[in-house]
Design a protein around this motif. Structure first.
Motif, PDB file in Angstrom:
ATOM      1  N   THR A  12      32.334  28.209 -77.923  1.00 61.39           N
ATOM      2  CA  THR A  12      31.819  29.444 -77.340  1.00 61.39           C
ATOM      3  C   THR A  12      30.702  29.134 -76.352  1.00 61.39           C
ATOM      4  OG1 THR A  12      32.372  30.636 -79.357  1.00 61.39           O
ATOM      5  CG2 THR A  12      30.810  31.691 -77.880  1.00 61.39           C
ATOM      6  N   GLN A  13      29.828  28.227 -76.703  1.00 61.10           N
ATOM      7  CA  GLN A  13      28.721  27.864 -75.816  1.00 61.10           C
ATOM      8  C   GLN A  13      29.248  27.216 -74.540  1.00 61.10           C
ATOM      9  OE1 GLN A  13      25.598  28.816 -76.246  1.00 61.10           O
ATOM     10  NE2 GLN A  13      25.105  27.960 -74.257  1.00 61.10           N
ATOM     11  N   ALA A  14      30.242  26.357 -74.663  1.00 53.72           N
ATOM     12  CA  ALA A  14      30.832  25.728 -73.480  1.00 53.72           C
ATOM     13  C   ALA A  14      31.497  26.770 -72.585  1.00 53.72           C
ATOM     14  CB  ALA A  14      31.840  24.663 -73.900  1.00 53.72           C
ATOM     15  N   GLN A  15      32.168  27.739 -73.188  1.00 55.06           N
ATOM     16  CA  GLN A  15      32.810  28.806 -72.418  1.00 55.06           C
ATOM     17  C   GLN A  15      31.756  29.645 -71.701  1.00 55.06           C
ATOM     18  OE1 GLN A  15      35.124  31.541 -74.776  1.00 55.06           O
ATOM     19  NE2 GLN A  15      36.149  32.388 -72.993  1.00 55.06           N
ATOM     20  N   ARG A  16      30.655  29.955 -72.388  1.00 51.97           N
ATOM     21  CA  ARG A  16      29.569  30.721 -71.761  1.00 51.97           C
ATOM     22  C   ARG A  16      28.961  29.948 -70.606  1.00 51.97           C
ATOM     23  NH1 ARG A  16      25.159  32.648 -75.867  1.00 51.97           N
ATOM     24  NH2 ARG A  16      24.441  33.778 -74.038  1.00 51.97           N
ATOM     25  N   THR A  17      28.725  28.662 -70.802  1.00 46.81           N
ATOM     26  CA  THR A  17      28.126  27.829 -69.758  1.00 46.81           C
ATOM     27  C   THR A  17      29.020  27.776 -68.523  1.00 46.81           C
ATOM     28  OG1 THR A  17      27.010  26.488 -71.429  1.00 46.81           O
ATOM     29  CG2 THR A  17      27.242  25.525 -69.233  1.00 46.81           C
ATOM     30  N   ALA A  18      30.311  27.588 -68.742  1.00 43.44           N
ATOM     31  CA  ALA A  18      31.256  27.540 -67.619  1.00 43.44           C
ATOM     32  C   ALA A  18      31.305  28.888 -66.890  1.00 43.44           C
ATOM     33  CB  ALA A  18      32.642  27.150 -68.115  1.00 43.44           C
ATOM     34  N   ALA A  19      31.311  29.964 -67.657  1.00 44.98           N
ATOM     35  CA  ALA A  19      31.347  31.299 -67.054  1.00 44.98           C
ATOM     36  C   ALA A  19      30.080  31.565 -66.251  1.00 44.98           C
ATOM     37  CB  ALA A  19      31.528  32.366 -68.132  1.00 44.98           C
ATOM     38  N   MET A  20      28.924  31.184 -66.786  1.00 47.69           N
ATOM     39  CA  MET A  20      27.664  31.418 -66.088  1.00 47.69           C
ATOM     40  C   MET A  20      27.606  30.640 -64.772  1.00 47.69           C
ATOM     41  SD  MET A  20      26.500  33.602 -68.027  1.00 47.69           S
ATOM     42  CE  MET A  20      24.860  34.005 -67.575  1.00 47.69           C
ATOM     43  N   SER A  21      28.145  29.430 -64.774  1.00 43.78           N
ATOM     44  CA  SER A  21      28.170  28.638 -63.561  1.00 43.78           C
ATOM     45  C   SER A  21      28.989  29.323 -62.473  1.00 43.78           C
ATOM     46  CB  SER A  21      28.729  27.249 -63.854  1.00 43.78           C
ATOM     47  OG  SER A  21      28.862  26.509 -62.666  1.00 43.78           O
ATOM     48  N   VAL A  22      30.151  29.815 -62.848  1.00 43.43           N
ATOM     49  CA  VAL A  22      31.015  30.502 -61.884  1.00 43.43           C
ATOM     50  C   VAL A  22      30.344  31.769 -61.375  1.00 43.43           C
ATOM     51  CG1 VAL A  22      33.205  31.752 -61.634  1.00 43.43           C
ATOM     52  CG2 VAL A  22      33.156  29.547 -62.798  1.00 43.43           C
ATOM     53  N   LEU A  23      29.798  32.568 -62.285  1.00 43.24           N
ATOM     54  CA  LEU A  23      29.181  33.838 -61.897  1.00 43.24           C
ATOM     55  C   LEU A  23      27.950  33.625 -61.017  1.00 43.24           C
ATOM     56  CD1 LEU A  23      29.559  35.623 -65.331  1.00 43.24           C
ATOM     57  CD2 LEU A  23      30.745  36.241 -63.214  1.00 43.24           C
ATOM     58  N   ALA A  24      27.138  32.634 -61.333  1.00 46.57           N
ATOM     59  CA  ALA A  24      25.929  32.383 -60.548  1.00 46.57           C
ATOM     60  C   ALA A  24      26.261  31.963 -59.122  1.00 46.57           C
ATOM     61  CB  ALA A  24      25.072  31.318 -61.223  1.00 46.57           C
ATOM     62  N   HIS A  25      27.389  31.290 -58.927  1.00 48.21           N
ATOM     63  CA  HIS A  25      27.774  30.823 -57.597  1.00 48.21           C
ATOM     64  C   HIS A  25      28.657  31.810 -56.844  1.00 48.21           C
ATOM     65  CE1 HIS A  25      26.524  26.952 -59.389  1.00 48.21           C
ATOM     66  NE2 HIS A  25      26.081  26.746 -58.172  1.00 48.21           N
ATOM     67  N   SER A  26      28.992  32.944 -57.458  1.00 47.28           N
ATOM     68  CA  SER A  26      29.847  33.949 -56.819  1.00 47.28           C
ATOM     69  C   SER A  26      28.993  35.042 -56.179  1.00 47.28           C
ATOM     70  CB  SER A  26      30.775  34.579 -57.854  1.00 47.28           C
ATOM     71  OG  SER A  26      31.649  33.619 -58.393  1.00 47.28           O
ATOM     72  N   ALA A  27      29.553  35.692 -55.181  1.00 52.48           N
ATOM     73  CA  ALA A  27      28.860  36.806 -54.530  1.00 52.48           C
ATOM     74  C   ALA A  27      28.886  38.033 -55.432  1.00 52.48           C
ATOM     75  CB  ALA A  27      29.529  37.130 -53.196  1.00 52.48           C
ATOM     76  N   ALA A  28      27.842  38.830 -55.354  1.00 51.87           N
ATOM     77  CA  ALA A  28      27.748  40.036 -56.180  1.00 51.87           C
ATOM     78  C   ALA A  28      28.914  40.989 -55.914  1.00 51.87           C
ATOM     79  CB  ALA A  28      26.418  40.739 -55.936  1.00 51.87           C
ATOM     80  N   SER A  29      29.335  41.093 -54.666  1.00 56.29           N
ATOM     81  CA  SER A  29      30.451  41.994 -54.337  1.00 56.29           C
ATOM     82  C   SER A  29      31.754  41.514 -54.967  1.00 56.29           C
ATOM     83  CB  SER A  29      30.606  42.117 -52.820  1.00 56.29           C
ATOM     84  OG  SER A  29      30.833  40.840 -52.249  1.00 56.29           O
TER      85      SER A  29
END
Length: 156
Positions: A12-29
């Motif tokens: 679960t922690q690895a999945q959260r970390t991977a998701a956060m990386s993608v979201l942080a590098h994506s545009a808000a729109s």
């Protein structure tokens, strides 16, 4: 018996970390567009989105003495789903709404009922777009590569 399984807390922690990386590098729109494709669960803001500063630290040569490099603006938020999962969102810059959307996605990734849907409809498409953009930039950079060679003169 200490084997790694795919359903444990480390997964679960690895999945959260991977998701956060993608979201942080994506545009808000882009995040907002993907979130519009799913039914959002009931949630409340634990911490209203807010902007602040963090001190960035550096090291000379990667292992030298740490020094204060400067400050960076960040936005942060915290969200709790009606089912109890708590998500946190941080992003560089002054985009409070992006921080809130990241926190909402983080909470949904932790939910047994919602994690599959948010991964398939939000995280995976954003990851694919991010990888495609990286590949495009790499190909564009490779096209400008210049190969240098030297000729040996036959003296002597």
């Amino acid at each position: 018996m200490s084997s790694t399984n795919s359903t444990g807390p480390n997964s679960t922690q690895a999945q959260r970390t991977a998701a956060m990386s993608v979201l942080a590098h994506s545009a808000a729109s882009d995040i907002a567009g993907r979130l519009a494709a799913i039914t959002l669960p009931g949630h409340e803001n634990l911490r209203e989105p807010e902007n602040g500063l963090v001190m960035m630290r550096g090291r000379v040569g990667g292992d030298g003495a740490p020094f204060n490099l400067g400050e960076a603006t960040v936005s942060r938020a915290a969200v709790r789903l009606a089912s109890g999962e708590v998500g946190f969102g941080y992003t560089l810059g002054r985009d409070a709404e992006k921080a809130r959307m990241i926190a909402l996605c983080d909470a949904m990734v932790q939910s047994a009922e919602l994690s599959g849907e948010v991964e398939a409809k939000v995280i995976a498409p954003l990851r694919a777009a991010m990888n495609a953009e990286r590949s495009r930039k790499a190909a564009e950079t490779a096209a400008t590569r210049v190969e240098f060679y030297t000729m040996v003169r036959g003296e002597g």
